[in-house]
Write an enzyme that holds these catalytic residues in place. Structure first.
Site, PDB file in Angstrom:
ATOM      1  NE  ARG A   1      49.811  34.222  33.610  1.00  0.00           N
ATOM      2  CZ  ARG A   1      50.503  34.801  32.663  1.00  0.00           C
ATOM      3  NH1 ARG A   1      51.780  34.998  32.813  1.00  0.00           N
ATOM      4  NH2 ARG A   1      49.936  35.183  31.543  1.00  0.00           N
TER       5      ARG A   1
ATOM      6  N   GLY B   1      54.979  39.206  29.501  1.00  0.00           N
ATOM      7  CA  GLY B   1      55.555  39.737  28.265  1.00  0.00           C
ATOM      8  C   GLY B   1      56.750  40.659  28.457  1.00  0.00           C
TER       9      GLY B   1
ATOM     10  CB  CYS C   1      43.801  64.426  57.076  1.00  0.00           C
ATOM     11  SG  CYS C   1      44.823  65.775  57.667  1.00  0.00           S
TER      12      CYS C   1
ATOM     13  CG  MET D   1      61.796  39.648  32.073  1.00  0.00           C
ATOM     14  SD  MET D   1      62.137  38.857  33.627  1.00  0.00           S
ATOM     15  CE  MET D   1      60.586  38.113  34.017  1.00  0.00           C
TER      16      MET D   1
ATOM     17  CG  HIS E   1      46.619  73.807  43.996  1.00  0.00           C
ATOM     18  ND1 HIS E   1      45.843  73.994  42.882  1.00  0.00           N
ATOM     19  CD2 HIS E   1      45.896  74.244  45.050  1.00  0.00           C
ATOM     20  CE1 HIS E   1      44.706  74.557  43.241  1.00  0.00           C
ATOM     21  NE2 HIS E   1      44.714  74.720  44.561  1.00  0.00           N
TER      22      HIS E   1
ATOM     23  NE  ARG F   1      57.400  28.402  27.329  1.00  0.00           N
ATOM     24  CZ  ARG F   1      56.495  28.666  26.381  1.00  0.00           C
ATOM     25  NH1 ARG F   1      55.963  29.847  26.305  1.00  0.00           N
ATOM     26  NH2 ARG F   1      56.142  27.735  25.522  1.00  0.00           N
TER      27      ARG F   1
ATOM     28  CB  SER G   1      44.240  65.385  61.793  1.00  0.00           C
ATOM     29  OG  SER G   1      44.122  64.799  60.519  1.00  0.00           O
TER      30      SER G   1
ATOM     31  CE  LYS H   1      56.650  30.968  31.968  1.00  0.00           C
ATOM     32  NZ  LYS H   1      55.734  31.038  30.838  1.00  0.00           N
TER      33      LYS H   1
ATOM     34  CE1 TYR I   1      40.571  60.839  60.573  1.00  0.00           C
ATOM     35  CE2 TYR I   1      40.420  60.479  62.943  1.00  0.00           C
ATOM     36  CZ  TYR I   1      40.591  61.339  61.854  1.00  0.00           C
ATOM     37  OH  TYR I   1      40.798  62.665  62.064  1.00  0.00           O
TER      38      TYR I   1
END
Ligand code: PEP
Ligand code: MG
Length: 905
Positions: free
Chosen positions: A362, A113, A862, A115, A478, A104, A795, A34, A882
């Site tokens: 903002r 909202g 994985c 604080m 699981h 503020r 993997s 802010k 990957y």
């Protein structure tokens, strides 16, 4: 002498109209979001009510010193206050024309909202007269004063807000009126007196000597004291439970602190040429390029948010008499702000007697759909480039687009809170068993399967149910893994649920609710909320924007994205979502339903011929599974993992058998039936292990029961051969799990190669099936170079690697002790959700050593971390080629991988 640290920064103009702002938008870490943007708006010439900002670092120093001010800072604040009074030509507390300020909070990251804020500061028994004179509205002035005392008492002094509300109610009853707005100026003046009494009755004068007079604490009249206490309260609100929880959920560091903005108040309630409002430069829900927001004529900021009066759409502002000029100026500012910040901005403004003031701007929060549309539109408008557009969408947000959600407009109470294990929301009847879920599904009834924790045995029920709720287990339990894989909403580890499956009831601790089978509940796997009754659900709309964004992401990313899937439907879904192959097919998931009997007989039967027959039948069934999978992923790699879990997971639980025996005995069942059951229980018991996760599982199974890999490898190779003969391009790869020693992979690879060669010869086709391993044990990562000599790919099973590296049970840690670590900041993140640095180091070492020994080695991840954006950022930098995740997380992983690549540039 040490250089003075600058802690207070002014913004806005001086008395001569010159900009005296000391900050800018880049200083968010110091001034908070802010404060930094108030400074930036002032710098680009926008009308900002003057004020000053106290830095976030001051907040942390104050907090770390046990709420003690760093030396000299209060004097500096006084100087800035006096300077502000000079600039405004008004004094705080003045009896003629008082300056009022707002105080503020404003952290570096937006925490809306969470604080505290104090408005109308500076009002006292003198300045109230000045406010009456200036506004010519005694009712408004007294209302402001009573609001200030109420807010100050509650926010700053921590006095119970109900005491004030009760006083207002008593006054309304005495005057026989219904609404606050029906109270007169005199009533409000009387309330101010009442409020001051409540203040004195609830503040300990010994704790506040500055306020004490004759042994009683009085409401502070000195504006300096008001200001000091308000700033301390805003500092303190950084560590209130709400803010702390918000930071935890949004992964915001606890040591950032909040800035405090002290700003001269502009009044939107000085008549019909005054107004106040909030607005977005584009539609925050849909992303449409239109002004979006509301305003109220003759009102104060909170009135807009509180929804007391009906607001008007922002597009009407410039057509409202008395506000035309300010309305047009605001629209011009929208354009200017977008052009300056290159993003959709959210704005708070006030018009005081025709003059526009900007109170805040903002980057605007937006839905996932809006985020996509805005980023794509802005690229087309030339405001941003593609790379920026790709970095503008939160990967986690994409989940919103792929699952139903609780309707934001719905009102509900949270019955219990668990771990948000698999996103999406569902409504259904409580069922306690897989069978009940299946039976209900057959009758077309929707259910939520409520279990202590699920086991592979529950799969049918998990598929039949709409969602899964467990009282135990963490995010890699699981239930969680399977639910994510299926895209089924799941809330797990809900401690408050005390489930008695036999009695078919759940006692919800801390409430007087007892759930029974058939009761309707709603669960939201995105938030972990459990709600009694049916909450309205909405299916977010999918637009072509998602596809466009992901195509852009694909152009940028270098990390591959595959999916974890174990059936043809999931494989197809994964492909539709852009997966470049299957990174993990857990074959144990193919051994359930009717097939469980076969595997059970294989495990328990002593007759070799019966066992062989079971294996043969299983092999045929597996071959059918693989045909479907390989077809769905034609032309792409499909990594099939040989059986991994301990075999006892396929057997009935000894505990349940014990219960069954007790029932049989109670009901007088024939002795031989009871004896047979008991024998079965003893046999099953003999399979039990003290530490199954460290037991007979992974490649150890293939070593102890060689029939299993023979069956599986033949099924894989056979299915591939069949498809090849049909002219397709199947690309299965075989993965050996939980390898610790070079000898294990060497031994099992040789056997697999032999079998593949046999099948190739029998079928008359060439089968170049690659063979690799999972790296799930620290030893495997450490000797990765030795293992890589026998592997075509690695993997990293980071679920097990986390478990084995940290010595944290993946099934219990999140429910038992991880919360204590997180609450006490001993760990910043749940290591089962976001990869731990130590585990990442092992992945790095494994990739480096493996690739050094075998330049063709392909490395992937994985474990569940493969679908976590923060972990993806880490993996992008340390070697894997990957990541592989559940089909539903594939879009998110594509985007996160692109953002990781951009970060490197
Ligand atoms: C892992 O351990 O990370 C893994 C993918 O295997 P599983 O979760 O099946 O043990
Ligand atoms: Mg594993």
């Amino acid at each position: 002498m040490a250089e003075e640290v600058k802690r207070v920064f002014s913004f806005g103009k001086d008395e001569n109209g010159n900009n005296v702002t000391e900050g800018n938008t880049k200083m968010k870490a110091i001034l908070g979001g802010k404060g930094a943007n108030l400074a930036e708006m002032a710098n680009i010439g926008l009308p900002v009510p003057p004020g000053f900002t106290i830095s976030c670092q001051t907040c942390m120093e104050y907090a770390n010193a046990g709420n003690v001010w760093p030396e000299g800072v209060l004097d500096v604040i006084e100087e800035y206050r006096e300077d502000l009074e000079r600039r405004m030509g008004k004094k705080i507390g003045d009896a003629e024309d008082p300056l009022l300020v707002s105080v503020r909070s404003g952290a570096p990251m937006s925490m809306p909202g969470m604080m505290d804020t104090v408005l109308n500061l500076g009002l006292n028994d003198r300045s109230i007269n000045g406010l009456i004179k200036q506004t010519e509205n005694p009712r408004f002035a007294w209302d402001s004063y009573r609001r200030f005392i109420q807010m100050f008492s509650n926010v700053v002094m921590g006095i119970d807000g109900d005491l004030f509300e009760n006083a207002i109610t008593a006054m309304k009853n005495a005057r026989d009126v219904k609404s606050d707005t029906d109270l007169s100026a005199a009533d409000l003046q009387e309330l101010v007196g009442e409020f001051k009494k409540i203040f004195s009755a609830n503040v300990d004068p010994a704790q506040y000597p500055d306020l004490a007079a004759d042994g009683v604490a009085l409401f502070p009249q000195d504006p300096s004291i008001q200001l000091k206490l308000a700033i301390e309260a805003v500092f303190g609100s950084w560590n209130n439970p709400r803010a702390t929880l918000y930071r935890k959920q949004n992964k915001i560091a606890d040591d950032l602190g909040t800035a405090v903005n002290v700003q001269s108040m502009a009044f939107g309630n000085k008549g019909d040429n005054s107004a106040t409002g909030v607005a977005f430069t584009r539609n925050a829900a849909t992303g449409e390029k239109e002004y979006y927001g509301d305003y109220l004529v003759n009102a104060q900021g909170e009135d807009v948010v509180a929804g007391i009066r009906n607001t008007s759409p922002i597009s009407e502002l410039k057509h409202t008499p008395g506000l035309e000029e300010a309305g047009q100026q605001l629209e011009d500012i929208f354009e200017l702000l977008e052009g300056h910040f290159h993003d959709m901005m959210d704005i708070e403004f006030t018009i005081e007697q025709g003059k526009l003031y900007m109170l805040q701007t903002r980057v605007g929060k937006r839905t996932a759909a809006a985020a996509l549309k805005i980023a794509i539109d802005m690229e087309k408008e030339g405001l941003i480039d593609k790379a920026t557009a790709v970095s503008r969408v939160e990967p986690e947000q994409l989940d919103q687009l792929l699952h139903p959600q609780f309707d934001k407009a719905a009102k509900y109470d949270i019955l219990a809170q668990g771990l948000n294990a698999s996103p999406g929301a569902v409504v259904g009847e409580v069922v306690f068993s897989s069978a009940a879920a299946v039976a209900a599904a057959e009758e077309g009834r929707k259910t939520v399967l409520v279990r202590w924790e699920t086991t592979p045995d529950d799969l049918a029920g998990m598929i039949a149910a709409e969602g899964i709720l467990t009282s135990h287990g963490g995010k890699t339990s699981h239930a969680a893994v399977i639910a994510r894989g299926m895209g089924a909403p799941c809330v797990c580890g809900v401690d408050a649920l005390h489930i008695d499956a036999a009695k078919k009831e759940v006692v919800v601790a801390g409430t007087d609710v007892v759930l029974h089978e058939g009761d309707m509940i709603s669960i939201d796997g995105t938030t972990g909320h459990v709600v009694l009754g049916a909450v309205d659900l909405v299916m977010p709309e999918l637009t072509g924007d998602l596809e466009t964004m992901l195509t852009w992401a694909d152009e940028i990313r270098t990390l591959g994205v595959r999916a974890n899937a174990d059936n043809p439907e999931d494989a197809q879904l994964a492909r539709d979502f852009g997966a470049e192959g299957i990174g993990l097919c857990r074959t144990e998931h193919m051994f359930l339903g009717d097939r469980k009997q076969l595997i059970q007989q294989f495990i328990l039967n002593d007759d070799e011929a019966v066992r062989e027959d079971c294996i043969k039948k299983l092999g045929e069934l597996q071959r059918g599974d693989f045909l479907g999978m390989f077809k769905a992923m034609d032309g792409l790699p499909v990594i099939v993992r040989l059986l991994d879990p301990p075999l006892h997971e396929f057997l009935e639980s000894p505990r349940e058998l014990d219960v069954q025996i007790a029932h049989m005995e109670e009901q007088g069942a024939p002795a031989e039936e009871i004896a047979a059951k008991r024998a079965l229980m003893e046999q099953v018991d003999s399979w039990a292990e003290a530490n199954p996760m460290l037991g007979l599982r992974g490649c150890r199974l293939s070593i102890v029961f060689p029939q299993l890999p023979v069956m599986q490898v033949r099924a894989i190779a056979g299915a591939a051969a069949e498809l090849k003969k049909q002219g397709l391009d199947p690309r299965p790869e075989i993965m050996i799990p939980l390898v610790a020693f070079e000898s294990e992979i060497e031994f099992l690879r040789a056997k697999a190669e032999e079998l593949i060669a046999q099948v190739a010869e029998e079928e008359g086709v060439d089968l170049g099936i690659e063979i690799g391993t999972m790296i799930e044990l620290p030893r495997a990562a450490i000797i990765a170079d030795d293992i890589a000599k026998h592997a075509d790919f690695f993997s990293f099973g980071t679920n097990d690697l986390t478990q084995t590296t940290l010595g944290f049970s993946r099934d219990d840690a999140e429910a038992k002790f991880l919360p204590a670590y997180l609450d006490q900041h001993l760990l910043k993140r749940n290591p089962f959700a976001t990869v731990d640095d130590g585990v990442a180091e092992l992945v790095k070492m494994g990739c480096e050593k493996g690739k050094a020994a075998n330049s063709k080695l392909i490395c992937g991840v994985c474990g569940e971390h493969g679908g976590d954006p923060e972990s993806i950022h880490k993996f992008d930098k340390i070697g894997p080629d990957y990541v592989s995740c559940s089909p539903y997380r594939v879009p998110l992983a594509r985007l996160a991988a692109a953002q990781a690549a951009l970060e490197d540039k």
